[in-house]
Design a protein around this motif. Structure first.
Motif, PDB file in Angstrom:
ATOM      1  N   LEU A 183      53.003  -3.473 -25.822  1.00 42.99           N
ATOM      2  CA  LEU A 183      52.011  -2.481 -26.227  1.00 42.99           C
ATOM      3  C   LEU A 183      52.262  -1.113 -25.607  1.00 42.99           C
ATOM      4  N   GLY A 184      52.597  -1.122 -24.339  1.00 46.12           N
ATOM      5  CA  GLY A 184      52.742   0.131 -23.602  1.00 46.12           C
ATOM      6  C   GLY A 184      53.821   1.042 -24.152  1.00 46.12           C
ATOM      7  N   VAL A 185      54.830   0.454 -24.803  1.00 43.14           N
ATOM      8  CA  VAL A 185      55.908   1.276 -25.354  1.00 43.14           C
ATOM      9  C   VAL A 185      55.366   2.254 -26.393  1.00 43.14           C
ATOM     10  N   HIS A 186      54.334   1.861 -27.143  1.00 43.70           N
ATOM     11  CA  HIS A 186      53.716   2.786 -28.101  1.00 43.70           C
ATOM     12  C   HIS A 186      53.023   3.926 -27.363  1.00 43.70           C
ATOM     13  N   ALA A 187      52.273   3.577 -26.328  1.00 45.67           N
ATOM     14  CA  ALA A 187      51.545   4.591 -25.571  1.00 45.67           C
ATOM     15  C   ALA A 187      52.501   5.564 -24.894  1.00 45.67           C
ATOM     16  N   VAL A 188      53.575   5.037 -24.312  1.00 45.87           N
ATOM     17  CA  VAL A 188      54.565   5.896 -23.661  1.00 45.87           C
ATOM     18  C   VAL A 188      55.200   6.837 -24.683  1.00 45.87           C
ATOM     19  N   ASP A 189      55.585   6.304 -25.827  1.00 44.83           N
ATOM     20  CA  ASP A 189      56.198   7.148 -26.860  1.00 44.83           C
ATOM     21  C   ASP A 189      55.252   8.260 -27.305  1.00 44.83           C
ATOM     22  N   GLN A 190      53.979   7.938 -27.482  1.00 48.45           N
ATOM     23  CA  GLN A 190      53.021   8.966 -27.884  1.00 48.45           C
ATOM     24  C   GLN A 190      52.985  10.102 -26.871  1.00 48.45           C
ATOM     25  N   ILE A 191      52.941   9.750 -25.597  1.00 49.28           N
ATOM     26  CA  ILE A 191      52.855  10.779 -24.562  1.00 49.28           C
ATOM     27  C   ILE A 191      54.158  11.570 -24.472  1.00 49.28           C
ATOM     28  N   VAL A 192      55.280  10.908 -24.590  1.00 46.33           N
ATOM     29  CA  VAL A 192      56.570  11.607 -24.575  1.00 46.33           C
ATOM     30  C   VAL A 192      56.667  12.569 -25.760  1.00 46.33           C
ATOM     31  N   SER A 193      56.140  12.161 -26.913  1.00 43.97           N
ATOM     32  CA  SER A 193      56.176  13.051 -28.079  1.00 43.97           C
ATOM     33  C   SER A 193      55.310  14.289 -27.865  1.00 43.97           C
ATOM     34  N   LEU A 194      54.268  14.179 -27.021  1.00 38.92           N
ATOM     35  CA  LEU A 194      53.398  15.316 -26.726  1.00 38.92           C
ATOM     36  C   LEU A 194      53.939  16.208 -25.623  1.00 38.92           C
ATOM     37  N   PHE A 195      54.401  15.594 -24.539  1.00 39.14           N
ATOM     38  CA  PHE A 195      54.669  16.350 -23.321  1.00 39.14           C
ATOM     39  C   PHE A 195      56.114  16.260 -22.819  1.00 39.14           C
ATOM     40  N   GLY A 196      56.926  15.406 -23.431  1.00 37.59           N
ATOM     41  CA  GLY A 196      58.311  15.291 -22.980  1.00 37.59           C
ATOM     42  C   GLY A 196      58.480  14.403 -21.764  1.00 37.59           C
ATOM     43  N   LYS A 197      59.474  14.704 -20.959  1.00 35.02           N
ATOM     44  CA  LYS A 197      59.806  13.879 -19.791  1.00 35.02           C
ATOM     45  C   LYS A 197      58.887  14.213 -18.623  1.00 35.02           C
ATOM     46  N   PRO A 198      58.263  13.197 -18.031  1.00 33.72           N
ATOM     47  CA  PRO A 198      57.366  13.467 -16.898  1.00 33.72           C
ATOM     48  C   PRO A 198      58.134  13.785 -15.622  1.00 33.72           C
ATOM     49  N   ASP A 199      57.421  14.412 -14.688  1.00 32.12           N
ATOM     50  CA  ASP A 199      58.017  14.711 -13.386  1.00 32.12           C
ATOM     51  C   ASP A 199      58.138  13.453 -12.533  1.00 32.12           C
ATOM     52  N   ASN A 200      57.120  12.600 -12.615  1.00 26.93           N
ATOM     53  CA  ASN A 200      57.103  11.352 -11.846  1.00 26.93           C
ATOM     54  C   ASN A 200      56.383  10.282 -12.654  1.00 26.93           C
ATOM     55  N   VAL A 201      56.708   9.008 -12.347  1.00 23.86           N
ATOM     56  CA  VAL A 201      56.055   7.874 -12.991  1.00 23.86           C
ATOM     57  C   VAL A 201      55.691   6.847 -11.924  1.00 23.86           C
ATOM     58  N   TYR A 202      54.460   6.321 -12.000  1.00 20.03           N
ATOM     59  CA  TYR A 202      53.998   5.291 -11.077  1.00 20.03           C
ATOM     60  C   TYR A 202      53.549   4.077 -11.887  1.00 20.03           C
ATOM     61  N   TYR A 203      53.939   2.882 -11.418  1.00 25.58           N
ATOM     62  CA  TYR A 203      53.718   1.665 -12.198  1.00 25.58           C
ATOM     63  C   TYR A 203      52.839   0.665 -11.448  1.00 25.58           C
ATOM     64  N   ASP A 204      52.002  -0.022 -12.204  1.00 23.05           N
ATOM     65  CA  ASP A 204      51.252  -1.180 -11.705  1.00 23.05           C
ATOM     66  C   ASP A 204      51.199  -2.184 -12.855  1.00 23.05           C
ATOM     67  N   LEU A 205      52.077  -3.191 -12.819  1.00 27.23           N
ATOM     68  CA  LEU A 205      52.132  -4.243 -13.840  1.00 27.23           C
ATOM     69  C   LEU A 205      51.801  -5.568 -13.180  1.00 27.23           C
ATOM     70  N   ARG A 206      50.820  -6.302 -13.767  1.00 28.91           N
ATOM     71  CA  ARG A 206      50.399  -7.559 -13.167  1.00 28.91           C
ATOM     72  C   ARG A 206      49.990  -8.552 -14.243  1.00 28.91           C
ATOM     73  N   ASN A 207      49.849  -9.800 -13.843  1.00 27.82           N
ATOM     74  CA  ASN A 207      49.147 -10.780 -14.658  1.00 27.82           C
ATOM     75  C   ASN A 207      47.870 -11.122 -13.909  1.00 27.82           C
ATOM     76  N   VAL A 208      46.745 -10.732 -14.460  1.00 28.06           N
ATOM     77  CA  VAL A 208      45.474 -10.900 -13.752  1.00 28.06           C
ATOM     78  C   VAL A 208      44.771 -12.196 -14.119  1.00 28.06           C
ATOM     79  N   GLN A 209      45.313 -12.946 -15.083  1.00 27.97           N
ATOM     80  CA  GLN A 209      44.632 -14.162 -15.532  1.00 27.97           C
ATOM     81  C   GLN A 209      45.251 -15.446 -14.980  1.00 27.97           C
ATOM     82  N   ASN A 210      46.529 -15.380 -14.599  1.00 29.93           N
ATOM     83  CA  ASN A 210      47.183 -16.562 -14.048  1.00 29.93           C
ATOM     84  C   ASN A 210      48.248 -16.109 -13.061  1.00 29.93           C
TER      85      ASN A 210
END
Length: 340
Positions: free
Chosen positions: A176-203
């Motif tokens: 899912l996130g690849v769509h959101a990232v692409d949308q933002i890149v299409s608006l603003f281009g390459k970010p200066d920095n990126v911070y990640y928090d990926l988890r499985n909260v259910q198991n």
């Protein structure tokens, strides 16, 4: 009328829901083949009614010189190898999300497309979501001054505590996130920095993420991309803060919901928001008064992606998703890792 002849590889939900209903409305595009290893008798009958030939061998598609474009609607793990095979056969290739898994694979496909004098691009249909197009309008018209923070959510309430095994390619961020990232890149281009928090909260034993919180920094602007499958009450789809106001949109684009209900492009009201679903902007005008105003939603249409493909192939128009945007998006995706 000159027609763009194409084929679709993979005949699952993606092809049936997000591609064919839109392509069928376009008289300048002909889907000549659908290729899938597991085509059933019912599938073949269904395709025959659409004047599409069903085949189980990709070689049949690659050997047909009429076929100019191949869209890959296959599982993500197959994207790189199948795209490479199609590009080597000098076919233009559209790849369902995610484009591939790594930057190395991305670079290989882009270079191979250049050597074969064809195009390769991801199917970023979500650039034609109604809610995103409306957000773009709000930004372009500078309603709320200098942008400070944009929060974009793709949330659900779909509890599932089963243990899930796989790689990052199988998780929510790549799915899912690849769509959101692409949308933002299409608006603003390459970010200066990126911070990640990926988890499985259910198991805790799962090895793929069902939750992500990824922050893209563009100078003073912070973009927050979030998704969770256990949100009992949905908040804003978009929440945009500026120095002179705020824009909030709660209801997501309606195309997917309508498609699930069996309502298709071309039917009256398809994909349209009602006024109660419009986003709302609150801003201070030149007199210092606070104004609250609903912003009519733009009309979404995933078929616009294929309109762009026709222009790209027949009229040498720029690719809908540029090479630089592909690289930046995949650089952001491939920088993520799973875990607390």
């Amino acid at each position: 009328m000159k027609k763009l002849v194409m084929a679709i590889v993979g005949y699952g939900k993606s092809a049936k829901r997000y591609h064919l209903p839109y392509i069928k409305l376009r008289e300048n595009i002909q889907v000549k083949y659908v290729c899938d290893l597991a085509l059933s008798k019912e599938d073949l009958e269904e395709l025959s009614k659409l004047n599409i030939t069903g085949v189980t061998d990709l070689a049949d598609v690659l050997a047909d010189e009429e076929v100019a474009v191949i869209t890959l609607c296959t599982p993500p793990k197959s994207h790189f190898s199948l795209a490479k095979t199609c590009l080597e056969a000098k076919k233009n290739v559209i790849i369902e999300k995610p484009f591939c898994e790594t930057m190395e694979q991305t670079q290989t496909l882009i270079q191979l497309a250049k050597e074969s004098n064809v195009h390769v691009l991801p199917y970023q249909n979500r650039r034609f979501d109604s809610d995103f197009l409306t957000l773009k309008k709000v930004i372009e018209r500078n309603y709320i001054g200098k942008l400070i923070e944009l929060e974009a959510h793709i949330d659900y309430y779909r509890p599932n505590t089963e243990e899930r095994k796989g790689t990052i390619l199988d998780g929510s961020f790549y799915g899912l996130g690849v769509h959101a990232v692409d949308q933002i890149v299409s608006l603003f281009g390459k970010p200066d920095n990126v911070y990640y928090d990926l988890r499985n909260v259910q198991n805790d034993e799962s090895t793929v993420d069902d939750y992500y919180d990824v922050q893209l920094i563009y100078g003073a602007l912070k973009v927050i991309l979030k998704s969770s499958q256990v949100v009992a009450k949905l908040g804003p789809r978009y929440r945009l803060l500026g120095t002179t106001g705020i824009y909030e949109k709660y209801s997501p684009d309606q195309q997917e919901n309508d498609l699930k209900l069996g309502i298709y492009p071309g039917e009256a009201g398809f994909g349209l928001d009602t006024p109660k679903e419009y986003g709302v902007i609150t801003y201070k005008n030149a007199n210092g008064d606070w104004i609250e105003k609903a912003i009519a939603s733009e009309t979404g249409d995933y078929g616009c992606f294929y309109d762009g493909v026709v222009e790209m192939i027949f009229h040498d128009a720029p690719s809908i998703v540029s090479e630089e945007e592909i690289r930046v998006t995949m650089e952001i995706m491939s920088g993520a890792s799973f875990g607390y």
